[in-house]
Design a protein around this motif. Structure first.
Motif, short mmCIF file in Angstrom:
data_model
loop_
_atom_site.label_atom_id
_atom_site.label_comp_id
_atom_site.label_asym_id
_atom_site.label_seq_id
_atom_site.Cartn_x
_atom_site.Cartn_y
_atom_site.Cartn_z
N CYS A 1 -2.99 26.72 -13.59
CA CYS A 1 -2.59 27.00 -12.22
C CYS A 1 -3.37 26.17 -11.22
N LYS B 1 3.08 28.35 -8.87
CA LYS B 1 3.33 27.15 -9.66
C LYS B 1 4.03 26.10 -8.80
N ILE C 1 8.40 28.32 -16.85
CA ILE C 1 7.20 28.72 -16.12
C ILE C 1 6.80 30.14 -16.55
N ASP D 1 2.01 20.70 -12.10
CA ASP D 1 2.58 20.33 -13.39
C ASP D 1 3.59 19.21 -13.18
#
Length: 625
Positions: free
Chosen positions: A28, A152, A164, A32
């Motif tokens: 986190c 995210k 996710i 990503d």
């Protein structure tokens, strides 16, 4: 033994829990990239369903008598019937149509009124969905229920399904945003700046989900957040492929009252709303350019422009204006004197040139798409109330030529024919009387009527050509040339007769060279009954160079012949005049102000002559409308 196992288990479990927590924190703590796949009991799995295209216009096709069924065809409906507009630099046939609309129920009155007025065959539009092309990046962001904590942030690519990991039983808000390209704009404080979104195809989706334990599948359907204006610029009527666009602007009004419709704004990704609308520089509006199709190649370009038009904006009827500035390739190019340069491109449009549309009133929304079309046409020169083409007609006989019937790019220079387009345009500029090809059957048709767009030009009639016979004309000369001297081009001098224009053209009139800013006809000879050229500029040039040297002069006859659409029994009627010229094969004048030592000695009276229909003469077209 069991006691030992229990003790070991008590030691291992804290380490496992610590490792899992550390891994989640690390996950986190960074953004990503591309596809996200994590192990866990609860996942959000995002799939791109497509892009909502709103409602596509549908037209009703009338059935033949006796048929009871109706066919429906997806077809844009008109918001502005095609009309001819004239400007100081270029003319155009302009039109506008709706390709698709968003929120038809909210816009029903405005759109249907336009349909009822301009397209009686239109019926209710239909919804459409398109797939996102592969390789397009989008940003996927998941927040807690209050939208205050980012869980995210994923950079994803179309064709992948981000997975996710979240906590089961909790509610999350998610957003997805893209500019429909392989790059992503920067997001700062949940906002993308107006500068980053200028002329960008912004697509957006958002939603709320309560995650159940296990896999949770979400289909993302993007909504378009900008209005798209597709501008088709067709250069076939100015006879050169488009090489470059300098700028483009679309708006309402003209001059000091012009207001651009091309805007950008700051985009809030949490609310999906715009704020702080700002103008976009016209040079930024030419970043999305494609050939409309392969058949027309560089002659028809489509510029797609994306704009953020403030909600509630209504475009008043007959107020839309277009301002393109672009270059075309001269085909063939022109040799200009006295600067002694080869001109290979020509610019059309400027900041004071507006193409005005006869549009119905409409209220654009985000997601709407419109097509604005301009078929560019060479502007004429007006003499005695008659609109004449700037240069002579010639026939493009090259294999694969998109259009056969064209005007020469220049009215007075002869060097334009020298190997600049690998075609014998010299002979292709001499026409039998009212023939569809230079050596075609006399009386087979009007070749001017086939200049693109067909029907806009025609052959001059007898009265129009007689006007030139009776109207005073003068010898065309370069500035500061005196007496009856004729301007030289590499030792050869061409005789051009020039008529005064009804409205003198300002220096800023288009980007034509000096020859084409004047209405002139050439003494360029003719094609004889044996198929050879007599007294044409090229044949005279070769003859003079071969027979005159040093200070020798050579007196020759040169002829001006221009066809009309009239006939006298078996003969065609044409404008006729003869000049006697003393040619001097030298570019060095006797005196500085002469520019050459070649001199016009005498002229016969201009007249309308009856001539053999199989002889080839030059053609200068006039506007049919």
């Amino acid at each position: 033994m069991n006691s030992t196992i229990k003790k070991t288990t008590k030691l291992i479990w804290p380490l496992i829990v610590l490792g899992i927590c550390s891994g989640m924190l690390a996950s986190c703590s960074k953004r990503d990239q591309a596809e996200v796949s994590e192990n866990g009991e609860t996942k959000l799995i995002f799939q791109i369903k497509g892009i909502d295209e709103g409602t596509v216009a549908v037209a009703k096709l009338e059935m033949p008598t006796g048929k009871t069924n109706e066919k429906e065809l997806s077809h844009p409906f008109a918001l502005g019937k095609e009309k001819l507009v004239t400007t100081p630099t270029v003319d155009a046939l302009v039109s506008m149509e709706v390709i698709k609309t968003q929120g038809m129920s909210a816009k029903k009155t405005v759109v249907r009124n336009a349909v009822d007025t301009l397209n009686k065959t239109a019926i209710a539009p239909k919804a459409a969905l398109t797939l996102m092309p592969s390789g397009i990046k989008y940003r996927l962001m998941v927040y807690d229920q209050s939208s205050t904590t980012l869980i995210k942030d994923v950079e994803a690519v179309s064709g992948t399904n981000p997975n996710i990991q979240v906590d089961g039983g909790k509610t999350y808000q998610w957003v997805a945003v893209s500019i429909n390209e392989a790059t992503l704009p920067t997001i700062s404080n949940n906002t993308i700046s107006a500068a980053a979104l200028a002329n960008k195809d912004v697509i957006y989706a958002s939603g709320v989900i309560t995650a159940n334990v296990g896999e949770n599948y979400l289909n993302i359907t993007f909504q378009r957040k900008t209005t798209r204006l597709d501008v088709d610029i067709d250069s076939r009527g100015i006879f050169g492929g488009i090489t470059n666009f300098e700028s483009l602007d679309i708006g309402t009004g003209t001059g000091a009252n012009f207001t651009s419709l091309i805007r950008s704004a700051n985009f809030n990704i949490l609310t999906g709303t715009w704020s702080g609308h700002t103008a976009v520089t016209p040079t930024a509006n030419v970043s999305h350019i494609t050939n409309k199709n392969t058949a027309t190649d560089n002659f028809v370009k489509t510029l797609s422009v994306y704009t953020v038009i403030p909600a509630g904006t209504t475009i008043a009827a007959n107020s839309l204006t277009l301002k393109p500035i672009f270059q075309i390739a001269m085909d063939p190019y022109v040799h200009i004197q006295p600067s002694n340069t080869n001109v290979k491109t020509r610019t059309y449009g400027d900041n004071n040139t507006y193409l005005s549309f006869s549009n119905a009133s409409f209220a654009p929304l985000a997601g709407d798409q419109y097509r604005i079309a301009a078929r560019m046409i060479e502007s004429p020169l007006r003499v005695a109330g008659i609109s004449w083409a700037r240069a002579d007609l010639y026939y493009d006989s090259r294999s694969g030529a998109l259009d056969r019937y064209k005007f020469r790019p220049d009215a007075g220079s002869y060097h334009w024919i020298l190997n600049s387009n690998s075609m014998d345009t010299e002979k292709n500029g001499y026409w039998n009387w009212m023939s569809l090809t230079p050596t075609g059957t006399p009386g087979s048709g009007d070749p001017c009527a086939l200049v693109y767009p067909a029907g806009l030009w025609r052959m001059p009639n007898l009265n129009e050509m007689t006007t030139l016979v009776n109207r005073e004309a003068s010898l065309y000369q370069w500035p500061n040339t005196r007496q009856d001297r004729i301007n030289a081009i590499y030792g050869y001098s061409g005789v051009n007769r020039m008529w005064p224009l009804d409205e003198p053209q300002p220096a800023s009139y288009g980007k034509f060279n000096d020859y084409s800013d004047h209405f002139m006809l050439m003494f360029n000879g003719y094609r004889n009954l044996n198929g050879g050229l007599s007294s044409s500029r090229m044949t005279l040039n070769h003859m003079v160079k071969a027979t005159s040297t040093g200070s020798d002069n050579r007196e020759v006859y040169v002829f001006m012949y221009y066809q009309t659409s009239a006939e006298n029994g078996t003969a065609g009627l044409a404008l006729s005049q003869r000049a006697t010229v003393s040619y001097f094969d030298s570019v060095t004048p006797d005196l500085p102000w002469q520019h050459s030592s070649t001199q016009l000695l005498s002229l016969t009276k201009r007249e309308i002559a009856s001539l053999n229909k199989l002889q080839g003469f030059n053609v200068r077209c006039v506007r049919a409308q």
